[in-house]
Design a protein around this motif. Structure first.
Motif: not given
Ligand code: KG4
Ligand code: ZN
Length: 335
Positions: A13-20, A32-36, A39-45, A179-180
């Motif tokens: 549930d995290e959309t992430s991009a990085s340059v190293v 970019s977290s999708q937690i919000d 949250r209303k479903f009490g877990g990752v859908v 959650y979480p």
């Protein structure tokens, strides 16, 4: 000349991009977290997670390049998590990475998410000596991993039921925290007494490096049910602290037993649960009282992020372990 790797992470549930740069210098790490949303479903859908990744990924990649001060043509390779994780979520990252690799004609590197977690440690300490032991504690895994060299990971202990993060999340739900659960228990436990409630610690049979947390989770549920039947009020902070302490005692004890058994001198900590303040303190204190070198990445590199994927990808690239453009998502990929 530096090798710039763009990495994508969309396994949960995290959309992430990085340059190293060169596997060590984090030029950007956009998460970019999708937690919000979940949250209303009490877990990752899972279906919702895939759609959100689709919506967010292009923007997150753009931000990662901008923050790094680079354009696409500067990239030397693209790395992506291809498992384990939610299949639809993984496919979004894998498809995007393949398109970028094909469009720019640069190498594609497929990274195991768990190897990514381990490599958060190499971002902090690039010159670590092998062999190493790593405790991975995440939402889906609790593994003790022996590493003889780069890319050579052997799981020598694992959970037989719930993962540590799963236990945190389930216990948080029954206590009524939401959650979480991991970070919420971490916070509440600071106000509680870890010795207030006696809870079981499962060490399993003599010599086993495996874990089991379902009995501990059930004990928390029974404690709450018993109190309710008797009309007693349970101190939630005490319960959170006692649960956390029981789980961490076993994690730390087994890690140092494994270190002794394997003869390593360096221990790494990885995965979302290693953001836990009590675990970080307990394992660091135990190492300080011994001759082990302990590496604990900063919390932002413990939870899901693409910088760790870029670092693991860099070492795979050095070994020539690139992936074909037929790379697919593998939801149950093993270490
Ligand atoms: O590694 P991660 O971000 O995703 C997976 O690969 O699973 O780990 C997520 C897990 C969740 O169960 C979450 O509750 C837990 O890590 N977690 C924590 C803390 N922060 C995240 N658990 C305990 N204390 C924390 N501070
Ligand atoms: Zn993870």
């Amino acid at each position: 000349m530096s090798v710039f790797i763009l990495a994508l992470e969309t396994s949960c549930d995290e959309t992430s991009a990085s340059v190293v740069a060169d596997g060590t210098e984090v030029l950007s790490n956009i998460i970019s977290s999708q937690i919000d949303v979940h949250r209303k479903f009490g877990g990752v859908v899972p279906e919702v997670a895939s759609r959100k990744h689709l919506e967010l990924l292009n923007q997150v990649v753009g931000e990662a390049l901008t923050a790094a001060g680079l354009t696409l043509d500067a990239l030397g390779a693209v790395a992506v998590t291809y498992g384990p994780g939610l299949v639809g979520a993984l496919l979004v990252g894998v498809s995007a990475a393949k398109a970028i690799a094909y469009g720019l004609n640069i190498p594609l590197v497929g990274v195991n998410h768990l190897e990514g977690h381990i490599y958060a440690n190499f971002l902090c300490e690039p010159g670590l000596d092998f062999p190493l032991l790593c405790l991975i504690v995440s939402g889906g895994h609790t593994d003790l991993v022996y590493m003889a060299k780069h890319g050579d990971c052997r799981v020598i202990g694992r959970t037989r039921d719930d993962a540590a993060g799963e236990a945190f999340d389930k216990v948080a739900r029954v206590i009524g925290l939401g959650y979480p659960g991991g970070p919420l228990i971490d916070r509440l436990a600071r106000e509680g007494n870890p010795k207030a409630i006696s809870l079981p610690r499962a060490y399993l049979e003599e010599g086993s490096l495996d874990f089991s947390f379902s009995g501990l989770k059930s004990a928390v549920i029974y404690t709450l049910q018993r109190a309710e039947q008797r009309g007693e009020e349970i101190n939630k902070a005490d319960l959170a602290a006692s649960f956390q302490e029981a789980l961490i005692d076993v994690l730390v004890d087994k890690t140092f037993t494994a270190a002794q058994d394997t003869g390593v001198s360096t221990i790494l900590l990885a995965g979302g649960v290693s953001a836990n303040s009590r675990l970080r303190l307990a394992i660091t204190e135990r190492a300080a009282g011994s001759n082990y070198r302990m590496v604990v990445p900063p919390p932002v590199l413990c939870t899901d992020n693409a910088a760790m994927v870029a670092c693991a990808g860099y070492y795979k690239l050095l070994r020539g372990a690139t992936a074909p453009l037929t790379l697919n998502a593998v939801p149950d990929l093993k270490l």
